[in-house]
Design an enzyme around this catalytic site. Structure first.
Site, PDB file in Angstrom:
ATOM      1  N   HIS A  62       0.823  -1.221   0.000  1.00 40.20           N
ATOM      2  CA  HIS A  62       0.000   0.000   0.000  1.00 40.20           C
ATOM      3  C   HIS A  62       0.856   1.270   0.000  1.00 40.20           C
ATOM      4  O   HIS A  62       0.344   2.359   0.221  1.00 40.20           O
ATOM      5  CB  HIS A  62      -0.981   0.014   1.180  1.00 40.20           C
ATOM      6  N   THR A  63       2.136   1.120  -0.252  1.00 40.40           N
ATOM      7  CA  THR A  63       3.015   2.290  -0.335  1.00 40.40           C
ATOM      8  C   THR A  63       2.983   2.928  -1.719  1.00 40.40           C
ATOM      9  O   THR A  63       3.355   4.091  -1.867  1.00 40.40           O
ATOM     10  CB  THR A  63       4.468   1.890  -0.006  1.00 40.40           C
TER      11      THR A  63
ATOM     12  N   SER B 296      -8.614 -12.724  -7.685  1.00 37.87           N
ATOM     13  CA  SER B 296      -8.844 -12.221  -6.321  1.00 37.87           C
ATOM     14  C   SER B 296      -7.898 -12.847  -5.307  1.00 37.87           C
ATOM     15  O   SER B 296      -8.277 -13.164  -4.188  1.00 37.87           O
ATOM     16  CB  SER B 296     -10.304 -12.465  -5.896  1.00 37.87           C
ATOM     17  N   SER B 297      -6.638 -13.010  -5.721  1.00 38.00           N
ATOM     18  CA  SER B 297      -5.657 -13.665  -4.856  1.00 38.00           C
ATOM     19  C   SER B 297      -4.578 -12.709  -4.369  1.00 38.00           C
ATOM     20  O   SER B 297      -3.750 -13.076  -3.540  1.00 38.00           O
ATOM     21  CB  SER B 297      -4.986 -14.815  -5.618  1.00 38.00           C
TER      22      SER B 297
ATOM     23  N   LEU C 140      -2.377 -11.426  -6.546  1.00 36.58           N
ATOM     24  CA  LEU C 140      -1.236 -11.637  -7.443  1.00 36.58           C
ATOM     25  C   LEU C 140      -1.392 -10.861  -8.754  1.00 36.58           C
ATOM     26  O   LEU C 140      -0.721 -11.140  -9.731  1.00 36.58           O
ATOM     27  CB  LEU C 140      -1.050 -13.131  -7.731  1.00 36.58           C
TER      28      LEU C 140
ATOM     29  N   SER D 196      -5.610  -8.601 -12.438  1.00 39.77           N
ATOM     30  CA  SER D 196      -6.150  -7.453 -13.177  1.00 39.77           C
ATOM     31  C   SER D 196      -5.045  -6.697 -13.907  1.00 39.77           C
ATOM     32  O   SER D 196      -5.222  -6.286 -15.059  1.00 39.77           O
ATOM     33  CB  SER D 196      -6.908  -6.512 -12.235  1.00 39.77           C
TER      34      SER D 196
ATOM     35  N   GLU E 145      -7.927   1.190 -14.384  1.00 39.13           N
ATOM     36  CA  GLU E 145      -8.454   0.555 -13.167  1.00 39.13           C
ATOM     37  C   GLU E 145      -9.023   1.600 -12.207  1.00 39.13           C
ATOM     38  O   GLU E 145     -10.052   1.381 -11.567  1.00 39.13           O
ATOM     39  CB  GLU E 145      -7.369  -0.277 -12.487  1.00 39.13           C
TER      40      GLU E 145
ATOM     41  N   ASP F 214       1.469  -2.708  -9.469  1.00 46.25           N
ATOM     42  CA  ASP F 214       1.111  -3.946 -10.157  1.00 46.25           C
ATOM     43  C   ASP F 214       1.359  -3.827 -11.656  1.00 46.25           C
ATOM     44  O   ASP F 214       1.935  -4.717 -12.289  1.00 46.25           O
ATOM     45  CB  ASP F 214      -0.359  -4.287  -9.906  1.00 46.25           C
TER      46      ASP F 214
ATOM     47  N   TYR G 123     -10.314  -1.084   0.289  1.00 47.51           N
ATOM     48  CA  TYR G 123      -9.093  -0.512  -0.285  1.00 47.51           C
ATOM     49  C   TYR G 123      -9.211   1.005  -0.424  1.00 47.51           C
ATOM     50  O   TYR G 123      -8.317   1.761  -0.034  1.00 47.51           O
ATOM     51  CB  TYR G 123      -8.855  -1.161  -1.653  1.00 47.51           C
TER      52      TYR G 123
END
Length: 384
Positions: free
Chosen positions: A35-36, A123-124, A126, A129, A161, A173, A222
């Site tokens: 989350h940085t 939804s893992s 990883l 998306s 996104e 990501d 989130y």
């Protein structure tokens, strides 16, 4: 069958002719730095050998037909008309990327048939998306011979996104899926986009253990975490929490806590996590796996206690992994949180011990069967 082969095969079956080309974009696992990214901070992920393959061919018009092999659904839209959201969530990742590519390259109206498939668990945590966004971005770039760098494709994926899908994610990501390097973890400065590659330590494996508790960042918490971080940044009078030193945070921590307890806790995590990433790079360079393990443990504790994004199943997996791995190496939750996976850096000789400890205990405790993946760090998006 690998996604690359499956995409090619299913393209032919679905459209009745052979695809001209295939793109592969990897998922990613984040070793440390959670989350940085949307706080303009530091992250240390690697691209992994699971990803999204898209086989495609040009059409003679401006229509995109997109066949999602894994769910047997098709979307169709025309690049010569304004791109509107679809009722299918998956299709909005595709449409969003194309829409924002057209904003940068208004001349892009090349139609295409596409077939896509992924072996990244959904939804893992990883980045299924991001693999989708980057594979579509690269496909469009190839179709139109567009003057877009991989970093630009990554930022377009993030934009899609954020604005089209509605998940207020950072850029880690997409950057990792676009710019990953074989056998390297990459520290990314999410403000400057500078990348510092560091080899995966010799004699260690990257294990990813899926709790099989799924998360959904769009409908989850989130976005509220991001808002709390933004509140803290405004409190300190800075653009992002990246700009707050540990000393400055300590000086004003009580004041922030009195104003907004949650913003205080979120800021505490982000500021300490940025420092952990920088220290992790040095630990890797020095091959100090004890230190790296301590940093990974500290990261997990901070995500659990201050950012509050872990769940009991994930905490239990991490506890089991830490016992199995010992001091040389580490384990932590990876990804956005509220389910998903843990990541482990584990000595090669302890991989099977780790697998056995998890298999013997996790399902018995939780009623859920885990999935165990051994991964290699791989290159970012590429034509096959």
């Amino acid at each position: 069958m690998k996604p690359q082969q499956l995409a090619t095969q299913k393209f032919s079956e679905h459209y009745g002719y052979s695809a001209a080309q295939t793109v592969f974009a990897p998922g990613r696992v984040n070793i440390i730095g959670e989350h940085t990214d949307y706080n303009d901070g530091f992250v240390m992920p690697c691209a992994i050998n699971y990803g999204m393959a898209v086989s495609f061919s040009k059409r003679d018009d401006s229509v995109w037909r997109v066949y999602a092999i894994d769910i047997d659904e098709q979307d169709e839209f025309d690049l010569s008309r304004p791109i509107e959201p679809s009722e299918h969530k998956w299709a909005n990742y595709v449409r969003g990327v194309v829409k924002y590519i057209q904003e940068k390259c208004p001349e892009f109206k090349q139609g295409a048939d596409l077939a896509m498939t992924s072996d990244v668990p959904m939804s893992s945590g990883l980045s299924s998306s991001a693999a989708l966004e980057i594979s579509i971005g690269k496909t469009a770039q190839v179709l139109g011979d567009l003057p877009l760098s991989l970093a630009e494709i990554a930022l377009i994926g993030q934009q899609a996104e954020n604005k089209f899908v509605g998940a207020n994610c950072g850029n880690m990501d997409q950057l990792t899926s676009a710019l990953g390097q074989k056998d390297q973890v990459i520290m990314i400065d999410c403000r400057s986009l500078d990348i510092t590659p560091t080899p995966v330590p010799h004699g260690y494996s990257i294990a990813i253990i899926n709790s099989n508790v799924k998360h959904d960042l769009v409908t989850g918490e989130y976005n509220s975490r991001r808002q709390e971080c933004e509140f803290a940044a405004r409190f300190f009078g800075v653009k992002a929490l990246r700009d707050v030193t540990s000393e400055r945070f300590i000086e004003r921590a009580a004041e922030l806590q009195a104003q907004n307890e949650l913003a205080y806790k979120r800021a505490k995590h982000i500021i300490s996590e940025n420092q952990r990433v920088l220290e992790a790079v040095e630990a890797l360079k020095a091959n100090d796996m004890v230190k790296l393990g301590q940093l990974m443990a500290g990261s997990h504790d901070s995500m659990r206690d201050d950012f509050e994004i872990t769940i009991p199943e994930i905490d239990y997996l991490v506890e089991l992994a830490q016992v199995a791995i010992g001091k040389n190496g580490g384990a932590r939750m990876t990804g956005g949180g509220f389910g998903g996976c843990i990541v482990c850096l584990v000595p090669d000789e302890k991989v099977e011990h780790l697998r056995r400890i998890i298999a013997d205990n996790y399902e018995k405790q939780t009623g859920i069967k885990e999935t165990f993946h051994l991964c290699t760090a791989c290159d970012g998006v590429h034509l096959i």
